[in-house]
Design a protein around this motif. Structure first.
Motif, PDB file in Angstrom:
ATOM      1  N   VAL A 259       0.730  -1.253   0.026  1.00 16.50           N
ATOM      2  CA  VAL A 259       0.047  -0.091   0.103  1.00 16.50           C
ATOM      3  C   VAL A 259       0.840   1.180  -0.049  1.00 16.50           C
ATOM      4  N   LEU A 260       1.920   1.204   0.759  1.00 14.78           N
ATOM      5  CA  LEU A 260       2.889   2.346   0.969  1.00 14.78           C
ATOM      6  C   LEU A 260       3.561   2.681  -0.503  1.00 14.78           C
ATOM      7  N   LEU A 261       4.016   1.436  -1.191  1.00 17.24           N
ATOM      8  CA  LEU A 261       4.614   1.538  -2.223  1.00 17.24           C
ATOM      9  C   LEU A 261       3.734   2.263  -3.605  1.00 17.24           C
ATOM     10  N   ARG A 262       2.577   1.451  -3.617  1.00 12.87           N
ATOM     11  CA  ARG A 262       1.723   1.943  -4.542  1.00 12.87           C
ATOM     12  C   ARG A 262       1.491   3.561  -4.403  1.00 12.87           C
ATOM     13  N   THR A 263       1.102   3.669  -3.275  1.00  5.28           N
ATOM     14  CA  THR A 263       0.866   5.367  -2.797  1.00  5.28           C
ATOM     15  C   THR A 263       1.947   6.294  -3.312  1.00  5.28           C
ATOM     16  N   TYR A 264       3.085   5.842  -2.967  1.00  4.99           N
ATOM     17  CA  TYR A 264       4.152   6.647  -2.872  1.00  4.99           C
ATOM     18  C   TYR A 264       4.498   6.644  -4.698  1.00  4.99           C
ATOM     19  N   ARG A 265       4.330   5.609  -5.224  1.00  5.05           N
ATOM     20  CA  ARG A 265       4.701   5.482  -6.705  1.00  5.05           C
ATOM     21  C   ARG A 265       3.852   6.280  -7.453  1.00  5.05           C
ATOM     22  N   ARG A 266       2.442   6.310  -7.237  1.00  5.84           N
ATOM     23  CA  ARG A 266       1.617   7.297  -8.005  1.00  5.84           C
ATOM     24  C   ARG A 266       1.763   8.732  -7.714  1.00  5.84           C
ATOM     25  N   ALA A 267       2.092   9.068  -6.575  1.00  2.00           N
ATOM     26  CA  ALA A 267       2.528  10.513  -6.294  1.00  2.00           C
ATOM     27  C   ALA A 267       3.755  10.784  -6.922  1.00  2.00           C
ATOM     28  N   ALA A 268       4.641   9.983  -6.784  1.00  2.00           N
ATOM     29  CA  ALA A 268       6.231  10.304  -7.430  1.00  2.00           C
ATOM     30  C   ALA A 268       6.054  10.271  -8.874  1.00  2.00           C
ATOM     31  N   GLU A 269       5.365   9.510  -9.414  1.00  2.00           N
ATOM     32  CA  GLU A 269       5.181   9.545 -10.955  1.00  2.00           C
ATOM     33  C   GLU A 269       4.717  10.919 -11.409  1.00  2.00           C
ATOM     34  N   GLU A 270       3.494  11.376 -10.566  1.00  2.00           N
ATOM     35  CA  GLU A 270       2.944  12.611 -10.886  1.00  2.00           C
ATOM     36  C   GLU A 270       4.114  13.768 -10.652  1.00  2.00           C
ATOM     37  N   VAL A 271       5.009  13.695  -9.678  1.00  2.00           N
ATOM     38  CA  VAL A 271       6.005  14.754  -9.436  1.00  2.00           C
ATOM     39  C   VAL A 271       6.847  14.482 -10.499  1.00  2.00           C
ATOM     40  N   LEU A 272       7.222  13.361 -10.979  1.00  2.00           N
ATOM     41  CA  LEU A 272       8.239  13.382 -11.796  1.00  2.00           C
ATOM     42  C   LEU A 272       8.040  13.341 -13.297  1.00  2.00           C
ATOM     43  N   ASN A 273       6.777  13.567 -13.626  1.00  2.00           N
ATOM     44  CA  ASN A 273       6.211  13.735 -14.790  1.00  2.00           C
ATOM     45  C   ASN A 273       6.721  14.897 -15.831  1.00  2.00           C
ATOM     46  N   GLY A 274       7.277  14.702 -16.811  1.00  2.00           N
ATOM     47  CA  GLY A 274       7.975  16.131 -17.527  1.00  2.00           C
ATOM     48  C   GLY A 274       9.465  15.985 -17.459  1.00  2.00           C
ATOM     49  N   ILE A 275      10.174  14.962 -16.463  1.00  2.00           N
ATOM     50  CA  ILE A 275      11.214  14.767 -16.675  1.00  2.00           C
ATOM     51  C   ILE A 275      11.643  13.491 -17.585  1.00  2.00           C
ATOM     52  N   PRO A 276      12.371  13.768 -18.575  1.00  2.00           N
ATOM     53  CA  PRO A 276      12.743  12.651 -19.546  1.00  2.00           C
ATOM     54  C   PRO A 276      13.146  11.361 -18.717  1.00  2.00           C
ATOM     55  N   GLY A 277      12.457  10.235 -18.857  1.00  2.00           N
ATOM     56  CA  GLY A 277      12.758   9.088 -18.251  1.00  2.00           C
ATOM     57  C   GLY A 277      12.363   8.996 -17.041  1.00  2.00           C
ATOM     58  N   GLY A 278      11.475   9.839 -16.661  1.00  2.00           N
ATOM     59  CA  GLY A 278      10.585   9.626 -15.167  1.00  2.00           C
ATOM     60  C   GLY A 278      11.566   9.420 -14.061  1.00  2.00           C
ATOM     61  N   PRO A 279      11.197   8.409 -13.242  1.00  2.00           N
ATOM     62  CA  PRO A 279      11.958   8.307 -12.103  1.00  2.00           C
ATOM     63  C   PRO A 279      13.648   7.873 -12.369  1.00  2.00           C
ATOM     64  N   ARG A 280      13.788   7.279 -13.575  1.00  2.00           N
ATOM     65  CA  ARG A 280      15.187   6.966 -13.867  1.00  2.00           C
ATOM     66  C   ARG A 280      15.822   8.547 -14.151  1.00  2.00           C
ATOM     67  N   GLY A 281      15.263   9.095 -14.843  1.00  2.00           N
ATOM     68  CA  GLY A 281      15.750  10.425 -15.467  1.00  2.00           C
ATOM     69  C   GLY A 281      16.084  11.153 -14.236  1.00  2.00           C
ATOM     70  N   TYR A 282      15.030  11.258 -13.104  1.00  2.00           N
ATOM     71  CA  TYR A 282      15.358  11.936 -12.095  1.00  2.00           C
ATOM     72  C   TYR A 282      16.633  11.401 -11.235  1.00  2.00           C
TER      73      TYR A 282
END
Length: 192
Positions: A37-60
């Motif tokens: 549950v924690l991972l799912r919630t964090y991943r959803r929010a983090a993906e939204e924050v990192l949207n727009g950075i090429p490569g998403g989380p890896r790009g970050y």
């Protein structure tokens, strides 16, 4: 920008739904459920924050490494982040095209390139890091003053687990989880 505390990525509970759902009661003490549950919630929010950075989380991660000057050169960065060198090259091409990083000759080895964050890259990293911190604090806000203690204990448990079963990178861990989730979804669709 990133999700606000009221973003759909990090759902708020109304007063009526503040008590745990029956499924949560039935799973009391189930570490796997809680971590999921924690991972799912964090991943959803983090993906939204990192949207727009090429490569998403890896790009970050690459941007963070460049900003913090964690890798001596591109090859070291690939190893530290657990990213295939070919994949890193394409990711750097995209980050460079976005004006977030530059590749410069390594003064110690002319065959190598150093990855250097641009001023724009530094600004984007500061902004997104602050947003991720707000996301983490919001997710852990249900713990009150124990959020910092939980974070420390979780970090220690993760470091211990990684020593027992080392992963190449955080990306590898998430990719394995995604693959398992996709396989489970396929199995479920076949049964339906």
């Amino acid at each position: 920008m990133g999700p606000s505390p009221n973003s759909p990525s990090v759902p708020e509970q109304s007063a009526a739904s503040a008590s745990p759902r029956p499924s949560a009661d039935a799973l009391n003490g189930d570490l796997g459920w809680a971590l999921g549950v924690l991972l799912r919630t964090y991943r959803r929010a983090a993906e939204e924050v990192l949207n727009g950075i090429p490569g998403g989380p890896r790009g970050y991660q690459v941007l963070a490494s460049a900003v913090q000057e964690l890798a001596g050169n591109q090859g070291v960065m690939a190893t530290q982040l657990g990213i295939d060198r070919t994949v890193l090259t394409y990711l750097l091409d995209d980050l460079e095209a976005a004006g977030l990083v530059q590749r410069r000759p390594d003064p110690l080895d002319r065959r190598s390139r150093r990855v250097v964050a641009t001023e724009r890259g530094r600004a984007v990293w500061r902004e997104r890091s602050a947003e991720l911190c707000r996301v983490e604090n919001h997710i852990l806000s249900g713990l009150g003053g124990d959020g910092a203690v939980f974070r420390d204990l979780l970090q220690r448990a993760a470091a211990h687990a990684d020593r027992l079963d080392p992963s190449v990178s955080a990306c590898q861990v998430v990719e394995e989880i995604d693959a398992q989730d996709a396989a489970e979804l396929r199995r479920h669709r076949v049964r339906s």
